[in-house]
Design a protein around this motif. Structure first.
Motif, short mmCIF file in Angstrom:
data_model
loop_
_atom_site.label_atom_id
_atom_site.label_comp_id
_atom_site.label_asym_id
_atom_site.label_seq_id
_atom_site.Cartn_x
_atom_site.Cartn_y
_atom_site.Cartn_z
N SER A 84 -6.92 0.42 21.14
CA SER A 84 -7.87 -0.42 20.40
C SER A 84 -7.31 -0.80 19.04
O SER A 84 -7.98 -0.67 18.01
N LEU A 85 -6.08 -1.25 19.04
CA LEU A 85 -5.41 -1.55 17.78
C LEU A 85 -6.11 -2.69 17.04
O LEU A 85 -6.60 -3.66 17.64
N GLN A 86 -6.15 -2.54 15.73
CA GLN A 86 -6.80 -3.49 14.84
C GLN A 86 -5.76 -4.10 13.89
O GLN A 86 -4.69 -3.53 13.68
N LEU A 87 -6.12 -5.25 13.32
CA LEU A 87 -5.20 -5.91 12.40
C LEU A 87 -4.80 -4.95 11.27
O LEU A 87 -3.65 -4.98 10.81
N GLU A 88 -5.74 -4.10 10.86
CA GLU A 88 -5.49 -3.18 9.75
C GLU A 88 -4.49 -2.08 10.10
O GLU A 88 -4.04 -1.34 9.22
N ASP A 89 -4.14 -1.95 11.37
CA ASP A 89 -3.16 -0.94 11.77
C ASP A 89 -1.72 -1.44 11.59
O ASP A 89 -0.77 -0.67 11.78
N THR A 90 -1.56 -2.70 11.24
CA THR A 90 -0.23 -3.24 11.01
C THR A 90 0.45 -2.50 9.86
O THR A 90 -0.09 -2.41 8.76
N ALA A 91 1.62 -1.94 10.14
CA ALA A 91 2.34 -1.14 9.14
C ALA A 91 3.67 -0.70 9.73
O ALA A 91 3.91 -0.85 10.93
N VAL A 92 4.49 -0.13 8.88
CA VAL A 92 5.65 0.61 9.36
C VAL A 92 5.21 2.06 9.55
O VAL A 92 4.64 2.66 8.63
N TYR A 93 5.48 2.60 10.71
CA TYR A 93 5.07 3.96 11.05
C TYR A 93 6.30 4.88 10.97
O TYR A 93 7.36 4.56 11.51
N TYR A 94 6.08 6.02 10.30
CA TYR A 94 7.15 6.97 10.07
C TYR A 94 6.80 8.33 10.66
O TYR A 94 5.69 8.84 10.47
N CYS A 95 7.75 8.92 11.30
CA CYS A 95 7.65 10.30 11.76
C CYS A 95 8.10 11.22 10.62
O CYS A 95 9.05 10.88 9.87
N HIS A 96 7.46 12.36 10.50
CA HIS A 96 7.78 13.27 9.40
C HIS A 96 7.71 14.71 9.87
O HIS A 96 6.83 15.08 10.68
N THR A 97 8.61 15.53 9.35
CA THR A 97 8.51 16.95 9.52
C THR A 97 9.19 17.63 8.34
O THR A 97 9.57 16.97 7.37
N HIS A 98 9.32 18.92 8.42
CA HIS A 98 9.93 19.69 7.34
C HIS A 98 10.93 20.66 7.95
O HIS A 98 10.93 20.89 9.16
N HIS A 99 11.76 21.23 7.10
CA HIS A 99 12.71 22.23 7.58
C HIS A 99 11.93 23.47 8.01
O HIS A 99 11.03 23.92 7.30
N LYS A 132 0.83 -1.20 0.00
CA LYS A 132 0.00 0.00 0.00
C LYS A 132 0.86 1.25 0.00
O LYS A 132 2.03 1.22 0.34
N GLN A 133 0.23 2.36 -0.37
CA GLN A 133 0.94 3.63 -0.35
C GLN A 133 1.05 4.16 1.08
O GLN A 133 0.24 3.84 1.96
N ARG A 134 2.07 4.97 1.29
CA ARG A 134 2.22 5.62 2.58
C ARG A 134 1.07 6.59 2.78
O ARG A 134 0.71 7.35 1.87
N GLU A 135 0.49 6.59 3.98
CA GLU A 135 -0.64 7.46 4.25
C GLU A 135 -0.42 8.24 5.55
O GLU A 135 0.22 7.76 6.49
N LEU A 136 -1.01 9.44 5.56
CA LEU A 136 -0.94 10.28 6.75
C LEU A 136 -1.90 9.74 7.80
O LEU A 136 -3.08 9.56 7.51
N VAL A 137 -1.40 9.53 9.00
CA VAL A 137 -2.22 9.00 10.09
C VAL A 137 -2.68 10.13 11.01
O VAL A 137 -3.85 10.21 11.38
#
Length: 118
Positions: A84-99, A45-50
């Motif tokens: 309340s984590l669900q099976l669908e929450d399985t993923a690699v989670y990334y922190c993001h910011t900008h300069h 899947k594509q990376r998505e904003l959580v």
């Protein structure tokens, strides 16, 4: 330059909780300016904003996590409390910011694996 270091991922049973942390450092990070985000990417899947939190504390969430996830920040650290984590929450989670002075320059953490088991 901004460095983002994540921690807190792991394996959890469905219905359980985890808290992710992301510590920001570097001259390009200013707590009073930078918006901080958590993204996730599941296999195939594509990376998505959580979740997103602005420098003033305003938050918004992807629809599927509303009411279950909470993003917060304290100085140079942003957190993602996941309940309340669900099976669908399985993923690699990334922190993001900008300069802080150049919003088109993105920075990403290394990613942390969250696996929800039945």
């Amino acid at each position: 330059q901004v460095q983002l270091v994540e921690s807190g991922g792991g394996l959890v049973q469905a219905g359980g909780s985890l808290r992710l942390s992301c510590e920001a450092s570097g001259r390009g990070y200013v707590a009073s300016i930078n918006t901080m985000d958590w993204y996730r990417q599941a296999p195939g899947k594509q990376r998505e904003l959580v979740a997103r939190i602005t420098s003033s504390g305003h938050t918004n969430y992807e629809d599927s996590v509303k009411g279950r996830f909470t993003i917060s920040r304290d100085k140079n650290t942003v957190y993602l409390q996941m309940n309340s984590l669900q099976l669908e929450d399985t993923a690699v989670y990334y922190c993001h910011t900008h300069h802080s002075l150049a919003p088109t320059i993105d920075y990403w953490g290394q990613g942390t694996q969250v696996t929800v088991a039945s």
